[in-house]
Design a protein around this motif. Structure first.
Motif, mmCIF file in Angstrom:
data_model
loop_
_atom_site.group_PDB
_atom_site.id
_atom_site.type_symbol
_atom_site.label_atom_id
_atom_site.label_comp_id
_atom_site.label_asym_id
_atom_site.label_seq_id
_atom_site.Cartn_x
_atom_site.Cartn_y
_atom_site.Cartn_z
ATOM 1 N N ASN A 187 12.760 15.218 -13.063
ATOM 2 C CA ASN A 187 12.478 13.997 -13.120
ATOM 3 C C ASN A 187 12.334 12.422 -12.303
ATOM 4 O OD1 ASN A 187 14.243 10.750 -13.222
ATOM 5 N ND2 ASN A 187 15.613 12.050 -13.612
ATOM 6 N N PHE A 188 11.228 12.487 -13.528
ATOM 7 C CA PHE A 188 9.740 11.333 -12.215
ATOM 8 C C PHE A 188 11.436 9.983 -10.971
ATOM 9 C CE2 PHE A 188 8.645 6.691 -11.961
ATOM 10 C CZ PHE A 188 7.998 6.984 -11.581
ATOM 11 N N LEU A 189 12.657 9.835 -11.371
ATOM 12 C CA LEU A 189 13.256 9.203 -10.525
ATOM 13 C C LEU A 189 13.418 9.868 -9.187
ATOM 14 C CD1 LEU A 189 15.676 7.145 -12.974
ATOM 15 C CD2 LEU A 189 13.570 6.276 -12.348
ATOM 16 N N VAL A 190 13.537 11.076 -9.186
ATOM 17 C CA VAL A 190 13.729 11.607 -8.041
ATOM 18 C C VAL A 190 12.662 11.172 -6.938
ATOM 19 C CG1 VAL A 190 14.605 14.112 -6.530
ATOM 20 C CG2 VAL A 190 15.619 13.293 -9.110
ATOM 21 N N PRO A 191 10.897 11.980 -6.982
ATOM 22 C CA PRO A 191 10.255 11.569 -6.377
ATOM 23 C C PRO A 191 10.314 10.282 -5.917
ATOM 24 C CG PRO A 191 9.301 12.733 -8.438
ATOM 25 C CD PRO A 191 11.011 12.206 -8.439
ATOM 26 N N LEU A 192 9.992 9.191 -6.775
ATOM 27 C CA LEU A 192 10.318 7.412 -7.127
ATOM 28 C C LEU A 192 11.550 7.318 -6.099
ATOM 29 C CD1 LEU A 192 8.351 5.259 -7.158
ATOM 30 C CD2 LEU A 192 10.282 5.141 -9.141
ATOM 31 N N GLY A 193 12.174 7.293 -6.117
ATOM 32 C CA GLY A 193 13.886 7.400 -5.219
ATOM 33 C C GLY A 193 13.487 7.784 -3.967
ATOM 34 N N LEU A 194 12.980 8.810 -4.022
ATOM 35 C CA LEU A 194 12.827 9.857 -1.997
ATOM 36 C C LEU A 194 11.515 9.246 -1.389
ATOM 37 C CD1 LEU A 194 13.306 13.443 -2.820
ATOM 38 C CD2 LEU A 194 15.110 12.129 -1.643
ATOM 39 N N LEU A 196 0.683 -1.213 -0.534
ATOM 40 C CA LEU A 196 -0.249 0.272 0.163
ATOM 41 C C LEU A 196 0.612 0.850 -0.100
ATOM 42 C CD1 LEU A 196 -2.563 1.328 -0.019
ATOM 43 C CD2 LEU A 196 -2.648 0.809 2.519
ATOM 44 N N PRO A 197 1.880 1.548 0.818
ATOM 45 C CA PRO A 197 2.077 2.335 0.939
ATOM 46 C C PRO A 197 3.702 2.762 -0.917
ATOM 47 C CG PRO A 197 2.793 1.544 2.901
ATOM 48 C CD PRO A 197 2.325 0.983 2.257
ATOM 49 N N LEU A 198 4.174 1.834 -1.014
ATOM 50 C CA LEU A 198 4.661 2.195 -2.179
ATOM 51 C C LEU A 198 3.774 2.072 -3.301
ATOM 52 C CD1 LEU A 198 7.411 1.245 -3.734
ATOM 53 C CD2 LEU A 198 6.845 -1.285 -3.969
ATOM 54 N N GLY A 199 2.684 1.718 -3.125
ATOM 55 C CA GLY A 199 2.145 1.728 -4.248
ATOM 56 C C GLY A 199 1.510 2.942 -3.992
ATOM 57 N N VAL A 200 0.823 4.180 -3.759
ATOM 58 C CA VAL A 200 0.354 5.881 -3.191
ATOM 59 C C VAL A 200 1.279 6.479 -3.855
ATOM 60 C CG1 VAL A 200 0.208 6.992 -1.491
ATOM 61 C CG2 VAL A 200 -0.451 4.957 -0.990
ATOM 62 N N VAL A 201 3.039 6.052 -2.951
ATOM 63 C CA VAL A 201 4.674 6.393 -3.534
ATOM 64 C C VAL A 201 4.501 6.686 -4.937
ATOM 65 C CG1 VAL A 201 6.758 5.917 -3.759
ATOM 66 C CG2 VAL A 201 5.545 6.434 -1.431
ATOM 67 N N MET A 202 3.841 4.979 -5.658
ATOM 68 C CA MET A 202 4.099 5.444 -6.687
ATOM 69 C C MET A 202 2.688 6.013 -7.652
ATOM 70 S SD MET A 202 5.938 1.375 -7.939
ATOM 71 C CE MET A 202 5.735 1.164 -9.587
ATOM 72 N N ALA A 203 1.783 5.491 -7.504
ATOM 73 C CA ALA A 203 0.848 6.288 -8.074
ATOM 74 C C ALA A 203 0.504 8.169 -7.891
ATOM 75 C CB ALA A 203 -0.346 5.599 -7.661
ATOM 76 N N ILE A 216 10.794 5.580 -2.253
ATOM 77 C CA ILE A 216 10.984 4.773 -1.319
ATOM 78 C C ILE A 216 12.213 4.689 -0.827
ATOM 79 C CG2 ILE A 216 12.047 2.433 -2.184
ATOM 80 C CD1 ILE A 216 10.770 2.586 -5.260
ATOM 81 N N GLY A 217 13.130 5.579 -0.485
ATOM 82 C CA GLY A 217 14.233 5.812 0.782
ATOM 83 C C GLY A 217 13.409 5.618 1.893
ATOM 84 N N LEU A 218 12.089 6.907 1.999
ATOM 85 C CA LEU A 218 11.625 7.422 2.722
ATOM 86 C C LEU A 218 10.932 5.996 4.035
ATOM 87 C CD1 LEU A 218 10.564 10.858 2.319
ATOM 88 C CD2 LEU A 218 12.012 10.028 3.753
ATOM 89 N N LEU A 219 10.193 5.116 2.895
ATOM 90 C CA LEU A 219 9.087 3.649 3.037
ATOM 91 C C LEU A 219 10.566 3.127 4.032
ATOM 92 C CD1 LEU A 219 6.606 2.159 3.160
ATOM 93 C CD2 LEU A 219 7.224 1.624 0.873
ATOM 94 N N LEU A 220 11.760 2.713 3.567
ATOM 95 C CA LEU A 220 12.571 2.131 3.990
ATOM 96 C C LEU A 220 12.736 2.671 5.592
ATOM 97 C CD1 LEU A 220 14.265 0.283 0.664
ATOM 98 C CD2 LEU A 220 12.816 -0.526 2.203
#
Length: 259
Positions: free
Chosen positions: A182-189, A72-79, A191-195
């Motif tokens: 860059n899409f990878l910046v919010p995605l990477g941040l 769920l958290p990962l899906g919210v990050v991606m969407a 995922i990093g914050l989730l972990l």
């Protein structure tokens, strides 16, 4: 209000056919489909569990376990990142800014689309949980299924609080995604914050991590001693949501270059 409705409709149409659109449907039914397949292909186990008066509690607990801790958290990050980044991806920010609508309308209509998508996901997930029991029962003739009352009140309360606990993720990912092309910046941040939030769950101040509230709530449902004592993390989730949303709005309307 009319301008907001038209803007919302436009933003809603934009996300159709995107990966974010499919994330909602695939994510909502993914876990229920696994349990449905288990019930269909392992009827002995399913019919045995169906005899228990705690059948629905066990099924919902299992479903939320896999969803709340990571998916769920990962899906919210991606969407959230995908929807917000559509204008950067299509290079249409300048075109959007020339339309006769205020920056506030643009900001909140995009934000509202993400919130509605999240609500849509929760509806599909709960429907999927019900179908994951109904369809195996119909196939295998599980008469005990009709004697098990679906706990609507518990389901609604649980879903509402998980929704609340997702809102800080939505708001912060929206903020970050509006600031970087860059899409990878919010995605990477994200995922990093989730972990980082998952790692910090046993820390006494782990509740200050804005991506930790879904796992905290799941463990509280299981009465597992993980998480803050005498701290209502749902209030923290609401506070972070309001704070991140206001900050995101201020940064957006004051940003010189929108795209």
């Amino acid at each position: 209000m009319q301008s907001f409705i038209h803007s919302f409709q436009s933003e809603w149409l934009k996300k159709k056919g995107t990966l974010a659109f499919w994330l909602v449907f695939i994510g909502g039914f993914f876990i229920p489909l696994i349990f449905m397949a288990r019930g269909i292909f392992y009827p002995k186990d399913f019919l045995g569990e169906l005899k228990s008066p705690m059948f629905w509690d066990v099924l919902m607990n299992r479903s939320w376990q896999f969803m709340a801790l990571l998916l769920l958290p990962l899906g919210v990050v991606m969407a959230t990142s995908l929807v917000t980044q559509l204008e950067f991806k299509n290079n249409t920010w300048k075109q959007l800014n020339t339309t006769p609508q205020s920056l506030s309308v643009i900001f909140f209509s995009k934000f509202a689309v993400i919130i509605v998508m999240l609500l849509q996901f929760f509806v599909l997930f709960n429907v999927g949980i019900y179908l994951s029991a109904l369809i195996p029962a119909l196939i295998h003739g599980g008469a005990d299924f009709y004697q098990r009352t679906l706990p609507f009140a518990f389901m609604f309360k649980t879903t509402s609080l998980f929704f609340l606990d997702c809102l800080p993720i939505v708001a912060l990912q929206y903020l970050i995604s509006l600031q970087f092309k860059n899409f990878l910046v919010p995605l990477g941040l994200g995922i990093g914050l989730l972990l980082a939030s998952l790692i910090a769950m046993n820390w006494q101040y782990g509740y200050t991590m804005p991506y930790s509230y879904c796992p905290y709530y799941f463990f509280s449902l299981r009465q597992t001693k993980i998480g803050p004592n005498q701290v209502n993390f749902h209030y923290w989730a609401l506070g972070y949501f309001v704070g991140f949303t206001l900050l995101s709005y201020l940064l957006f309307i004051n940003k010189k270059e929108k795209g």
